[in-house]
Enzyme design. Structure first.
Site, PDB file in Angstrom:
ATOM      1  CB  THR A 265      -6.974   0.706  -2.703  1.00 38.52           C
ATOM      2  OG1 THR A 265      -5.525   0.869  -3.443  1.00 38.52           O
ATOM      3  CG2 THR A 265      -6.710   0.298  -1.460  1.00 38.52           C
ATOM      4  CB  VAL A 266     -12.022   1.033  -2.758  1.00 42.97           C
ATOM      5  CG1 VAL A 266     -13.185   0.832  -2.066  1.00 42.97           C
ATOM      6  CG2 VAL A 266     -11.154   2.252  -2.157  1.00 42.97           C
TER       7      VAL A 266
ATOM      8  NE  ARG B 157      -7.422   3.391 -17.278  1.00 42.81           N
ATOM      9  CZ  ARG B 157      -7.363   4.610 -16.859  1.00 42.81           C
ATOM     10  NH1 ARG B 157      -7.174   5.553 -17.835  1.00 42.81           N
ATOM     11  NH2 ARG B 157      -7.106   4.862 -15.648  1.00 42.81           N
TER      12      ARG B 157
ATOM     13  CB  VAL C 108     -16.511  11.815   3.869  1.00 41.55           C
ATOM     14  CG1 VAL C 108     -15.733  12.667   4.855  1.00 41.55           C
ATOM     15  CG2 VAL C 108     -16.888  12.761   2.702  1.00 41.55           C
TER      16      VAL C 108
ATOM     17  CB  ILE D 202     -15.295   7.089  10.023  1.00 39.80           C
ATOM     18  CG1 ILE D 202     -14.027   7.308  10.474  1.00 39.80           C
ATOM     19  CG2 ILE D 202     -16.233   7.919  11.179  1.00 39.80           C
ATOM     20  CD1 ILE D 202     -13.357   8.716  10.650  1.00 39.80           C
TER      21      ILE D 202
ATOM     22  CE  LYS E 179     -11.497  11.997   1.652  1.00 40.11           C
ATOM     23  NZ  LYS E 179     -10.159  11.385   2.167  1.00 40.11           N
TER      24      LYS E 179
ATOM     25  N   GLY F 127      -7.631   2.945   2.970  1.00 38.95           N
ATOM     26  CA  GLY F 127      -7.285   1.719   3.039  1.00 38.95           C
ATOM     27  C   GLY F 127      -8.229   0.709   2.273  1.00 38.95           C
TER      28      GLY F 127
END
Ligand code: HSE
Length: 438
Positions: A17-18, A49, A134, A138, A207, A304
């Site tokens: 995702t990131v 992979r 974390v 933000i 976190k 996200g």
């Protein structure tokens, strides 16, 4: 940007995702990114992979072996987006040994091996960027490390896991089941590869261990974080809590308590009058209390693709612009203030208690007697089924719901153990702490 400068060549480990968000940010709006960097950025290698040809940028070559990527001369900066402990720890270590700066979104590897990795990075004079570890989008790492770096922090509290907040919001606001809300969080790319990390509180514990280390210069100590997730919280708990004036949130807390730093993550009833209660969906919020500034609140998307990728990109831009430094001086100076963590703190709180009870006279009296036996008083009481049909005694499975006065946790747990042992009690007694900010 200096167009004649050689590009900063990025090697990305992991294609989830990131990484997909980072590829989009770096390649879709090249001119805007270029305005922020003193030299061009180029994604040259991607290791995973699982190939995902549809999102591979033209500039990048796909390699299966992430260790080969790290050694590749076409990689200046290693962006570790694999997650988990291994091979991530070894990859970061190898990159530093080869003199390459690292950017990572990996909270687990830092929470578990941060001391060794940052020590190696300091020894090599290299940065490890970890803004994305974390709070997703933000900028809480920079805020603690730089903006509040000179202030004396007394407490950090907030919502640091987007998945659990998303689940609690969907259950509370839309009546979704826990399972459906979790499935939705997975499909939106919020949940961890192993979603148990989210719902059992481990991700939040990682976190909080990172934030505590940043705030007080203490070693990373995820084992010292008292960890409770949201498994077992039911739709009716959320509804009863709301009737009593609260929303349920999953909180992370790190605070100085006398000579100790106490760290914990737990579900809590948060008064509806507070800001944290209104943090909904995947949003994270971190409230920092410090001597000079007082209270500051950092809020935004906690997970996200694009928000988290933006945090990764900001670390990459720091490296491109030569303003990334090893995490060192403040931390080294602070070591003598290392208070350690105290997993056994018994600070006092009010509690929400729900029990399913038998249709028998005297059950409520017995429950209150057992609480009183531990010195626990009752602040508010609901008997929903009786309120709905006052002429009837509670049927089997009727609920007793209450908020207690503030009490030591040990007293509360003792009382609940006795209540749970009553033959008139059905199922598990639900006990959730009330967090009113004190
Ligand atoms: N699974 C994590 C969350 C991702 O939901 O907060 C961001 O760290």
């Amino acid at each position: 940007m200096n167009n004649s400068a050689p590009p900063l060549k990025l090697g990305i480990c992991g294609l989830g995702t990131v990484a997909s968000g980072l590829i989009e940010l770096v390649t879709r709006d090249v001119s805007r990114v270029a305005e922020c960097a003193s030299r061009p950025l180029a994604i040259t290698r991607i290791a995973s992979r699982t190939p995902r040809p549809s999102i591979m940028p033209d500039s990048a070559e796909f390699i299966e072996d992430p260790f080969a990527l790290i050694g590749d001369t076409e990689v200046d900066v290693v962006v570790e987006l694999i997650g988990g402990v291994e091979p991530a720890r070894s990859l970061i270590e190898r990159a530093l040994e080869l003199g390459k700066p690292v950017v990572t979104a990996n909270k687990e590897v830092l929470a578990r091996h941060g001391d060794a990795l940052f020590s190696l990075a300091r020894a090599r004079g290299l940065p490890i960027g970890f803004e994305a570890s974390v709070g997703g989008g933000i900028p809480i790492i920079k805020a603690l490390r730089e903006s509040l770096g000179g202030d004396a922090i007394s407490r950090i509290v907030g919502i640091v896991n987007g998945t659990t907040n998303f689940i609690l919001s969907r259950m509370n606001e839309d009546g979704a089941s826990f399972e459906d809300a979790l499935a939705e969080a997975k499909s939106l790319g919020y949940a961890e590869a192993v979603p148990d990390y989210d719902i059992e509180g481990l991700d939040a514990a990682h976190k909080i261990a990172i934030l505590a280390s940043l705030a007080w210069g203490i070693p990373f100590d995820v084992e010292g974080v008292r960890t409770q997730g949201i498994v077992g919280i039911r739709l009716d708990d959320l509804a009863f809590a709301e009737r009593l004036g609260y929303f349920v949130r999953h909180l992370g807390l790190a605070q100085r308590v006398e000579a100790c730093i106490e760290t914990q993550v737990f579900p809590a009833l948060v008064p509806r009058s507070t800001l944290l209660a209104h943090v909904r969906g995947v949003t994270n919020a971190v409230q920092v209390t410090s001597h000079a500034v007082g209270s500051s609140l950092f809020i935004g998307p906690g997970a996200g693709a694009l928000p988290t990728a933006n945090s990764v990109l900001s670390d990459v831009l720091d490296i491109a612009n030569n303003r990334a430094v090893p995490w060192d001086a403040g931390r080294a100076q602070r070591q003598d203030r290392n208070a350690g963590t105290d997993a056994d703190s018994q600070s006092s709180s009010a509690y929400y208690l729900r029990a399913q009870v038998d249709d028998k006279t005297g059950v409520l009296a017995r429950v209150t007697e057992l609480l009183a036996g531990q010195g626990v008083g009752i602040d508010a009481l609901l008997q929903p089924e009786i309120e709905a049909a006052p002429s009837k005694a509670p049927a089997a499975g009727a609920s007793i719901v209450m908020i207690t006065h503030k009490t030591a946790e040990s007293n509360m747990r003792e009382a609940v153990a006795c209540i749970q042992a009553m033959p008139e009690i059905h199922g598990q007694v639900s006990l959730i702490r009330v967090f009113d900010g004190d």
